[in-house]
Design a protein around this motif. Structure first.
Motif, PDB file in Angstrom:
ATOM      1  N   UNK A  26       0.383  -0.751   0.075  1.00 33.36           N
ATOM      2  CA  UNK A  26       0.128   0.360   0.005  1.00 33.36           C
ATOM      3  C   UNK A  26       0.993   1.426   0.236  1.00 33.36           C
ATOM      4  N   UNK A  27       2.116   1.064  -0.239  1.00 33.90           N
ATOM      5  CA  UNK A  27       3.274   2.155   0.207  1.00 33.90           C
ATOM      6  C   UNK A  27       4.082   2.351  -0.872  1.00 33.90           C
ATOM      7  N   UNK A  28       5.417   2.096  -1.022  1.00 33.17           N
ATOM      8  CA  UNK A  28       6.275   2.211  -1.949  1.00 33.17           C
ATOM      9  C   UNK A  28       5.919   0.607  -3.307  1.00 33.17           C
ATOM     10  N   UNK A  29       4.593   0.075  -3.360  1.00 29.76           N
ATOM     11  CA  UNK A  29       4.557  -1.141  -4.202  1.00 29.76           C
ATOM     12  C   UNK A  29       3.289  -0.749  -5.112  1.00 29.76           C
ATOM     13  N   UNK A  30       2.404   0.976  -4.424  1.00 32.70           N
ATOM     14  CA  UNK A  30       1.244   1.162  -4.665  1.00 32.70           C
ATOM     15  C   UNK A  30       0.803   0.359  -6.466  1.00 32.70           C
ATOM     16  N   UNK A  31       2.530   1.252  -7.458  1.00 34.32           N
ATOM     17  CA  UNK A  31       2.412   1.089  -8.398  1.00 34.32           C
ATOM     18  C   UNK A  31       1.887  -0.382  -9.284  1.00 34.32           C
ATOM     19  N   UNK A  32       2.246  -1.360  -8.738  1.00 39.78           N
ATOM     20  CA  UNK A  32       1.671  -2.636  -8.970  1.00 39.78           C
ATOM     21  C   UNK A  32      -0.219  -2.712  -8.923  1.00 39.78           C
TER      22      UNK A  32
END
Length: 342
Positions: free
Chosen positions: A249-255
């Motif tokens: 829900x933070x750094x990987x939200x682009x997934x």
């Protein structure tokens, strides 16, 4: 050895061992590409010395001795392949990773099980975590453990293969088992038990559905309480549902909006992950996700970012066509190789 007919029969017999030798060398070296090279070198050496094969040790033991020596030569530099958890402790999921550590030799995944028939009997011996743990053993202990506990060689056969006594081979095996038990205790815990094939398949299907919808709460329920997520070539890794949740829900939200295409890695379900292109025209490779399972939950996710090299190895397309949607699951007609001109 005897006449040309006998030599030809031995040569054909050697080729029949290629697949299982690849599985052996992969476990030894931690790299599928290096394993294929090692097996080719071993078979070339065997073919060149067929006339010296006397048949006393059996063809299988003879060719495994040659393959072991090839692997020991490759490991002579002392460099050890690793996963992120071998380099440092876990970190919080809310922070992005440091720059990739390209100099590290990473333990790599292998397509399928490399030796599928043996996989069912060998159990955890094709798990990515098991292969990574093997890399902590001295090379000869590593070979002894694999030969005895995975491939079923007798103590006498291993002693002959290493040119040592049976007592020495047994001592090496006990030390290797002790080291592996210690490492298993620090990762899986004392009550860990493997998941069955049907459970793994259901978990994998639910994971793919939840990830494609980016339903993080559903993903949380599929994860073991001590699940890990690691991201080679980054050294960053996380342990536990809260930190994996913070990462997603933070750094990987682009997934969000990714599509997953199923594959098999190290004998277990895995996925090629494709993220949506910014212009909305299809999806591009992002990571090869290798799953591990324990106690009827997903216990580990290793997301390899080297898609340019790994996707062709796993037979995954170099892009997915179709209009980007955060809701839709992958359609078979979308799983299409792009042309070389794209």
């Amino acid at each position: 050895m005897g006449d040309n007919g006998a030599l030809g029969a031995v040569a054909e017999g050697l080729e029949e061992y290629r697949r299982e030798l690849t599985g052996y060398c992969y476990r030894m070296l931690g790299s599928y590409a290096e394993a294929e090279d090692a097996v080719q070198e071993a078979l070339v050496r065997a073919w060149r010395s067929i006339d010296r094969f006397e048949g006393r040790s059996g063809l299988r033991t003879w060719v495994y001795r040659i393959a072991t020596n090839v692997c020991l030569d490759a490991l002579a530099s002392g460099k050890r392949r690793a996963l992120p958890m071998d380099l440092s402790g876990p970190s919080g999921g809310a922070t992005p990773p440091e720059p990739p550590q390209e100099s590290v030799l990473w333990v790599e995944p292998c397509p399928g099980g490399s030796d599928p028939e043996a996989a069912a009997a060998a159990g955890e011996s094709v798990r990515l975590a098991f292969v990574a743990a093997l890399q902590h053993l001295p090379p000869r202990q590593r070979a002894t453990l694999i030969l005895r506990d995975v491939l079923g060689f007798s103590a006498r056969e291993v002693a002959d293969l290493h040119s040592c006594t049976v007592a020495s081979a047994n001592s090496s095996l006990q030390r290797a088992r002790s080291t592996m038990a210690d490492r298993r205790g620090t990762t899986d815990g004392p009550a860990a038990r493997p998941s069955g094939d049907s459970v793994r398949q259901v978990l994998a299907e639910r994971y793919a559905s939840a990830f494609s919808r980016y339903d993080v709460e559903e993903l949380n329920m599929l994860l073991h309480v001590d699940a890990t997520l690691c991201l080679p070539p980054y050294a960053k890794w996380m342990r536990g549902v809260p930190d994996i949740h913070a990462w997603l829900t933070g750094p990987a939200i682009g997934c969000r909006g990714s599509r997953l295409v199923p594959t098999v890695a190290n004998g277990f379900p895995g996925f090629g992950q494709y993220r949506p292109q910014a212009d909305g025209a299809g999806y591009v490779p992002w990571a090869l996700q290798v799953l591990e399972f324990r106690d009827d939950r997903i216990s580990g996710i290793t997301a390899y970012r080297d898609t340019e090299r790994l996707f062709p190895l796993f037979g995954l397309p170099d892009r997915l066509l179709g209009e980007v949607s955060h809701e839709a699951a992958p359609k078979p007609e979308d799983v299409t190789q792009s042309s070389a001109s794209e």
